[in-house]
Scaffold this motif. Structure first.
Motif, short mmCIF file in Angstrom:
data_model
loop_
_atom_site.label_atom_id
_atom_site.label_comp_id
_atom_site.label_asym_id
_atom_site.label_seq_id
_atom_site.Cartn_x
_atom_site.Cartn_y
_atom_site.Cartn_z
N GLN A 24 0.84 -1.21 0.00
CA GLN A 24 0.00 0.00 0.00
C GLN A 24 0.87 1.26 0.00
OE1 GLN A 24 -2.61 -0.31 3.40
NE2 GLN A 24 -4.11 -1.52 2.27
N GLN A 25 1.91 1.27 0.82
CA GLN A 25 2.80 2.43 0.89
C GLN A 25 3.53 2.65 -0.43
OE1 GLN A 25 5.22 1.51 4.33
NE2 GLN A 25 3.77 2.47 5.74
N GLU A 26 3.96 1.56 -1.06
CA GLU A 26 4.67 1.68 -2.34
C GLU A 26 3.74 2.19 -3.44
OE1 GLU A 26 6.63 -2.08 -2.95
OE2 GLU A 26 8.15 -1.62 -1.44
N ARG A 27 2.49 1.73 -3.44
CA ARG A 27 1.53 2.23 -4.42
C ARG A 27 1.23 3.71 -4.17
NH1 ARG A 27 -0.91 -2.62 -3.37
NH2 ARG A 27 -2.58 -1.63 -2.18
N MET A 28 1.12 4.10 -2.92
CA MET A 28 0.85 5.50 -2.60
C MET A 28 2.01 6.39 -3.05
SD MET A 28 -1.38 7.60 -1.61
CE MET A 28 -2.56 6.41 -1.04
N HIS A 29 3.23 5.90 -2.90
CA HIS A 29 4.40 6.64 -3.38
C HIS A 29 4.30 6.87 -4.90
CE1 HIS A 29 8.57 7.92 -3.93
NE2 HIS A 29 8.68 6.96 -4.84
N ALA A 30 4.01 5.80 -5.64
CA ALA A 30 3.89 5.91 -7.09
C ALA A 30 2.72 6.82 -7.48
CB ALA A 30 3.71 4.53 -7.72
N GLY A 54 12.90 9.12 -11.83
CA GLY A 54 13.08 8.71 -10.45
C GLY A 54 12.15 7.58 -10.06
N LEU A 55 10.93 7.62 -10.55
CA LEU A 55 9.95 6.58 -10.26
C LEU A 55 10.37 5.25 -10.88
CD1 LEU A 55 7.14 5.79 -9.10
CD2 LEU A 55 6.19 6.49 -11.30
N PHE A 56 10.83 5.30 -12.13
CA PHE A 56 11.22 4.07 -12.84
C PHE A 56 12.62 3.61 -12.45
CE2 PHE A 56 8.51 5.79 -16.57
CZ PHE A 56 7.35 5.40 -15.94
N GLY A 57 13.42 4.51 -11.89
CA GLY A 57 14.79 4.14 -11.51
C GLY A 57 15.70 3.97 -12.70
N GLN A 58 15.46 4.71 -13.77
CA GLN A 58 16.34 4.65 -14.94
C GLN A 58 16.39 6.01 -15.60
OE1 GLN A 58 14.09 1.55 -16.94
NE2 GLN A 58 13.52 2.97 -18.52
N SER A 59 17.41 6.22 -16.40
CA SER A 59 17.59 7.55 -16.97
C SER A 59 17.58 7.55 -18.49
CB SER A 59 18.91 8.15 -16.46
OG SER A 59 19.98 7.33 -16.85
N ARG A 60 17.08 6.53 -19.10
CA ARG A 60 17.01 6.49 -20.57
C ARG A 60 16.07 7.56 -21.10
NH1 ARG A 60 17.00 0.21 -22.34
NH2 ARG A 60 19.23 0.19 -22.48
N TYR A 61 16.24 7.87 -22.39
CA TYR A 61 15.35 8.84 -23.03
C TYR A 61 14.01 8.17 -23.31
CZ TYR A 61 12.98 11.71 -26.33
OH TYR A 61 12.01 12.47 -26.94
N PHE A 62 12.95 8.80 -22.84
CA PHE A 62 11.59 8.37 -23.14
C PHE A 62 10.71 9.59 -23.01
CE2 PHE A 62 12.16 7.69 -18.59
CZ PHE A 62 11.05 8.32 -18.05
N TRP A 63 9.46 9.47 -23.47
CA TRP A 63 8.52 10.57 -23.39
C TRP A 63 7.16 10.00 -23.04
CZ3 TRP A 63 9.63 15.70 -23.85
CH2 TRP A 63 8.53 16.56 -23.86
N ILE A 64 6.57 10.52 -21.98
CA ILE A 64 5.23 10.12 -21.56
C ILE A 64 4.39 11.36 -21.41
CG2 ILE A 64 3.85 9.02 -19.75
CD1 ILE A 64 6.23 7.19 -19.20
N PRO A 66 1.05 13.38 -20.03
CA PRO A 66 0.07 13.24 -18.96
C PRO A 66 -1.31 12.96 -19.59
CG PRO A 66 0.84 15.52 -19.14
CD PRO A 66 1.52 14.74 -20.21
N GLN A 67 -2.16 12.39 -18.98
CA GLN A 67 -2.21 11.76 -17.70
C GLN A 67 -1.59 10.36 -17.79
OE1 GLN A 67 -3.94 13.29 -14.86
NE2 GLN A 67 -3.79 15.01 -16.21
N PHE A 68 -0.75 10.05 -16.82
CA PHE A 68 -0.10 8.76 -16.74
C PHE A 68 -0.31 8.20 -15.34
CE2 PHE A 68 3.61 6.35 -15.25
CZ PHE A 68 3.53 5.26 -16.11
N TYR A 69 -0.56 6.89 -15.25
CA TYR A 69 -0.76 6.24 -13.96
C TYR A 69 -0.05 4.88 -13.95
CZ TYR A 69 -4.50 9.64 -13.73
OH TYR A 69 -5.21 10.82 -13.74
N CYS A 70 0.49 4.53 -12.79
CA CYS A 70 1.06 3.19 -12.60
C CYS A 70 0.87 2.79 -11.14
CB CYS A 70 2.52 3.14 -13.00
SG CYS A 70 3.64 4.08 -11.94
N ASP A 71 1.12 1.52 -10.84
CA ASP A 71 0.97 1.03 -9.47
C ASP A 71 2.23 1.22 -8.63
OD1 ASP A 71 -1.67 0.24 -9.36
OD2 ASP A 71 -1.27 -1.82 -9.95
#
Length: 183
Positions: A24-30, A54-64, A66-71
């Motif tokens: 629950q705490q990890e989902r709330m953080h995300a 920071g959320l994904f823990g990686q620094s590769r180039y990507f583009w997302i 909004p609105q974006f949601y994950c667990d």
């Protein structure tokens, strides 16, 4: 110390209780990071990508967009050149591995989590999660849904509105509910 047994079950495709305090705490953080990302002004692109990296823990180039949601975020691995249009949802109770140059149209849902068929287990709140793998150069059309345990091969195309319940071979176009090859 918070019990991590349920997290280990979740990550190893065993039945687990998502109501576990740690999960629950990890989902709330995300959710908090996703909320921050979704509330940024469109001109603050760098801050948004920094939050998600920071959320994904990686620094590769990507583009997302909004609105974006994950667990959880930490179960999402994204290749270079990844693009997700508005309204993307990735429910990542199990690992979601996305290759290079993958494009997601608006409203795509990727879900690793599912519930048992046994109604008594469902009433107890049990879940199970299965990894999803998406190869390189895949295009997923608007509103498509990718279900737990699916692997999509390189260069595949998932048609708009498709529900992908089974693996998709490389270089194949699938569409429909459930998704089937159309080329």
């Amino acid at each position: 110390m918070i019990d991590s047994e349920e997290k280990m079950k979740m990550l190893t495709e065993q039945e687990y209780f998502p109501s576990n305090k740690q999960l629950q705490q990890e989902r709330m953080h995300a959710k908090t990071i996703c909320h921050q990302f979704n509330q940024l002004p469109p001109t603050d692109v760098k801050a948004g990508m920094k939050l998600l990296k920071g959320l994904f823990g990686q620094s590769r180039y990507f583009w997302i967009e909004p609105q974006f949601y994950c667990d959880y975020g930490y179960n999402i691995s994204i290749g270079k050149g990844f693009y997700a249009n508005h309204g993307c949802v990735i429910l990542d109770a199990a690992p979601v591995s996305i290759g290079d140059d993958v494009l997601l149209a608006p409203g795509v849902l990727i879900s690793t989590a599912t519930h048992p068929l046994d109604p008594q287990k469902r009433r107890k709140g049990i879940e199970i999660a299965h990894p999803i793998t998406i190869g390189n150069n895949v295009w997923v059309g608007m509103g498509a849904k990718i279900l737990p345990g699916v692997t999509i091969g390189n260069n595949a195309v998932i048609g708009a509105g498709a529900v992908v319940t089974k693996n998709v071979e490389a270089d194949v176009v699938v569409a429909g509910v459930p998704a089937v090859p159309i080329n």
